[in-house]
Scaffold this motif. Sequence first.
Motif, PDB file in Angstrom:
ATOM      1  N   LEU A 146      46.735  26.402  48.837  1.00 45.39           N
ATOM      2  CA  LEU A 146      47.056  27.551  47.994  1.00 45.39           C
ATOM      3  C   LEU A 146      48.558  27.833  48.064  1.00 45.39           C
ATOM      4  O   LEU A 146      49.156  27.771  49.136  1.00 45.39           O
ATOM      5  CB  LEU A 146      46.269  28.779  48.455  1.00 45.39           C
ATOM      6  N   PHE A 147      49.147  28.189  46.932  1.00 47.92           N
ATOM      7  CA  PHE A 147      50.581  28.445  46.893  1.00 47.92           C
ATOM      8  C   PHE A 147      50.924  29.733  47.646  1.00 47.92           C
ATOM      9  O   PHE A 147      50.208  30.726  47.556  1.00 47.92           O
ATOM     10  CB  PHE A 147      51.068  28.575  45.446  1.00 47.92           C
ATOM     11  N   THR A 148      52.021  29.679  48.381  1.00 44.75           N
ATOM     12  CA  THR A 148      52.558  30.900  48.973  1.00 44.75           C
ATOM     13  C   THR A 148      53.338  31.650  47.895  1.00 44.75           C
ATOM     14  O   THR A 148      53.558  31.136  46.793  1.00 44.75           O
ATOM     15  CB  THR A 148      53.471  30.579  50.162  1.00 44.75           C
ATOM     16  N   SER A 205      46.432  29.165  52.034  1.00 44.14           N
ATOM     17  CA  SER A 205      47.743  28.521  52.055  1.00 44.14           C
ATOM     18  C   SER A 205      48.089  28.108  53.476  1.00 44.14           C
ATOM     19  O   SER A 205      47.411  28.487  54.435  1.00 44.14           O
ATOM     20  CB  SER A 205      48.805  29.504  51.547  1.00 44.14           C
TER      21      SER A 205
END
Length: 213
Positions: free
Chosen positions: A114-116, A202
């Motif tokens: 998951l993107f930060t 993430s």
Amino acid sequence: MGRIRNGANGGFKGKAGSVIGSSWKSINYIKGLYKKRSKPASEEQLMQQAKFSLITAFLFPIKALLRIGYGLKRANTNTGMNMALKANINEAVVGTYPNYMLDYSKIKLSAGGLFTAGSEAISRTGTELTVTWNTTVNAVSGNTDDSVYLLVYHPASEQFLTTDVVPLRSDGEAAINIPAHITSGEGHAWIFYAERKAKEVSKSIYLGTVSFD
């Protein structure tokens, strides 16, 4: 006495001769009885035991958080705590035996794709810590209702601090109250993000240190 499950070809539970049968997460295991060590541990074994004890002492109080941070990695065969131990024991434990110590900048509280959010930072004002992050989202960068998990560790008191309520990515900031007895030293901070149902997480980000002086 061992109890056979699912017929002669199934697993069994209990002791049978020199082996013990057990089951965990629907997986059957057979292991030999423990044998008392007849010779002292080697230096290499002592080194590994010391590393294991040090990182376990740090991670054990936050095992509930690790279930989220590592809950998706081989969850059918390993616990979040086990995965966190494997991820940190060789990277975050530094120094020379027997004087090992933790490199907090290398500790990982989660692992995932998951993107930060970006622009993560921590600051202190009086008796409150404030963590901020970018709220911009798009088709690949996560959702506004992603949960944001924050953790601050104060080594001098061996105490962990976090928010009273788990904030959302859309909040952009969150506050952590500093207990009255923490009046000196420094803390180490981390942040990671999780999809609303924790089906995606993430990688954790080390935010650096914050002074309590």
